[in-house]
Design an enzyme around this catalytic site. Structure first.
Site, PDB file in Angstrom:
ATOM      1  N   HIS A   1      -1.667   0.719  -1.153  1.00 51.39           N
ATOM      2  CA  HIS A   1      -3.082   1.002  -1.356  1.00 51.39           C
ATOM      3  C   HIS A   1      -3.457   2.361  -0.775  1.00 51.39           C
ATOM      4  O   HIS A   1      -4.636   2.659  -0.626  1.00 51.39           O
ATOM      5  CB  HIS A   1      -3.949  -0.096  -0.732  1.00 51.39           C
ATOM      6  CG  HIS A   1      -3.869  -1.402  -1.454  1.00 51.39           C
ATOM      7  ND1 HIS A   1      -4.651  -2.488  -1.108  1.00 51.39           N
ATOM      8  CD2 HIS A   1      -3.108  -1.814  -2.493  1.00 51.39           C
ATOM      9  CE1 HIS A   1      -4.352  -3.512  -1.897  1.00 51.39           C
ATOM     10  NE2 HIS A   1      -3.421  -3.123  -2.745  1.00 51.39           N
TER      11      HIS A   1
ATOM     12  N   ASP B   1       0.050  -3.150   0.316  1.00 49.32           N
ATOM     13  CA  ASP B   1      -1.279  -2.817   0.824  1.00 49.32           C
ATOM     14  C   ASP B   1      -1.209  -1.403   1.378  1.00 49.32           C
ATOM     15  O   ASP B   1      -0.336  -0.633   0.977  1.00 49.32           O
ATOM     16  CB  ASP B   1      -1.761  -3.837   1.857  1.00 49.32           C
ATOM     17  CG  ASP B   1      -3.282  -3.998   1.840  1.00 49.32           C
ATOM     18  OD1 ASP B   1      -3.979  -3.023   2.178  1.00 49.32           O
ATOM     19  OD2 ASP B   1      -3.772  -5.077   1.482  1.00 49.32           O
TER      20      ASP B   1
END
Length: 411
Positions: free
Chosen positions: A249, A226
């Site tokens: 991310h 993430d």
């Protein structure tokens, strides 16, 4: 009471916990004593807490070759002038039922935590490992997506904390959460959150910074699933420097403006010298729009010196985050974005967006201003041809603004 001399005094602290007893060996030395913990064969959390929060130990050591088993939550807020030297391993027991009932809770994004570290003038270092035993959680979350997974390390209501030379592995969810901190520094941190089963290690943000000021994150390597670093509401005066992020991310401002009635600020952020590989995003800002959301301000944000490899979305502004185009046009974001620089960003996109390497999409009605793009050299896979750049509802400045052409207008 006998005064301690230059040689060490071995002491045993026995802490009653229900019907049982927990023993941990401590080595006390004179002149600001050092206390060395050994594994008890049972829950080592009470002894660890006693050493950190008590007045006897200015330095607490988990020696190399020692693994402390943490089977109960640890509230180390209120620590003062402490050096925690983790040379061995602090490993959290994956008792999902216990942690589901007993972990510390935060209203913000329904987070829970194993360990709160707070107070003033704290150093956590030693070259050792914090192990969240995450595999059991990755597998459980795949079966039950409502499972709340604990944050590995939460720095809470702390001032002047340095965390350095530590490995953080197998975090069940977020790895680091800085909540209501001031003057917090991380250096030489290695993060790895990778599943060994078919079930992905999800939401394993490297750092989430919330309601905190003057935070430094530097010289670290992150392999996760993430955000590499996320600046949550009311994160100000942040430096992120010399990171290698893989599988993430991106370096993300937000998401902001999610909660109705709340005003979120992220201001004065510099992210520089970032290597981003195999990632969903590179440099990103995300803010909610739509009916019934909050408001806020993103101001003075610089992404500089990014080298990106195989990144889906190398440059992103999404001011309609989690909002349909029609709703965003009707209810533009109330989180304004001002004074942003994307400078010196190079590398390759993955081709997921075909030729598009930058997407700067603002809400209608003038919600973005002074957005600057300089020295951008990111290329897609050759089969997609030349790089393309998209933008909406924003007037761009900078030496490569012309690459974006005339931005779309919606609303």
């Amino acid at each position: 009471m006998q005064r301690l001399g230059a040689c060490s005094l071995a002491a045993w602290i026995v802490l009653s916990f229900g019907a049982g007893a927990i023993a941990a060996s401590l080595d006390l030395r004179a002149s600001g004593s050092t206390c060395t913990l050994s594994a008890s064969g049972s829950d080592d959390a009470p002894a660890f807490l006693q050493a950190v929060l008590g007045s006897s130990c200015s330095t607490v050591v988990v020696p190399s070759g020692t693994t402390l088993s943490i089977q109960s939550k640890m509230n180390m807020t209120g620590a003062l002038n402490k050096h925690i030297s983790v040379q061995g391993t602090v490993k959290f027991n994956p008792d999902i039922d216990y942690w589901t009932d007993n972990a510390f809770t935060f209203d913000f994004q329904d987070q829970v935590a194993f360990w709160l570290l707070g107070g003033k003038n704290i150093v956590l270092d030693g070259g050792g490992t914090l192990d969240g035993s995450g595999q059991a959680w990755y597998d459980e979350f795949a079966k039950h997506s409502s499972t709340l997974r604990p944050i590995l390390l939460t720095v809470f209501q702390a001032t002047n904390v340095t965390i350095q030379n530590i490995q953080m592995i197998n975090g069940p969810e977020w790895i680091n959460f800085v909540n209501e901190g001031q003057d917090i520094t991380y250096r030489n941190i290695t993060i790895s959150a990778v599943s060994t089963s078919k079930n992905a290690a999800k939401n394993t943000d490297g750092w989430d910074i919330f309601r905190s000021d003057n935070v430094v994150i530097a010289d670290s390597n992150i392999n996760n699933g993430d955000d590499c670093v996320s600046f949550k509401p009311n994160a100000t005066n942040i430096l992120v420097s010399n990171l290698s992020c893989n599988g993430s991310h991106g370096i993300s401002v937000g998401s902001l403006g999610q909660y109705e009635g709340e005003y979120d600020i992220v201001q004065n952020v510099l992210a520089t010298n970032i290597r981003m590989s195999n990632a969903q995003n590179g440099a990103r800002i995300k803010a909610w729009a739509g009916k019934g959301v909050g408001s806020g301000l993103v101001k003075n944000i610089t992404f500089d010196g990014f080298v990106e490899t195989n990144v889906d979305n190398p440059l992103v502004i999404d001011q309609c985050y989690e909002t349909s185009d029609s709703d965003c046009a009707k209810y533009p974001s109330n989180t304004y974005i001002q004074d942003v620089w994307f400078n010196n960003i190079s590398g390759t996109s993955s081709g997921k967006e075909k030729a598009v390497v930058a997407s700067l999409s603002c809400s209608p009605d003038g919600r973005c201003s002074n957005i600057n793009v300089n020295d951008i050299n990111v290329v897609p896979p050759s089969k997609y041809g030349a790089a393309e750049y998209s933008c909406a509802n924003v007037e761009l400045s900078g030496d490569v603004a012309s690459l974006f052409g005339t931005c779309d207008t919606t609303g």
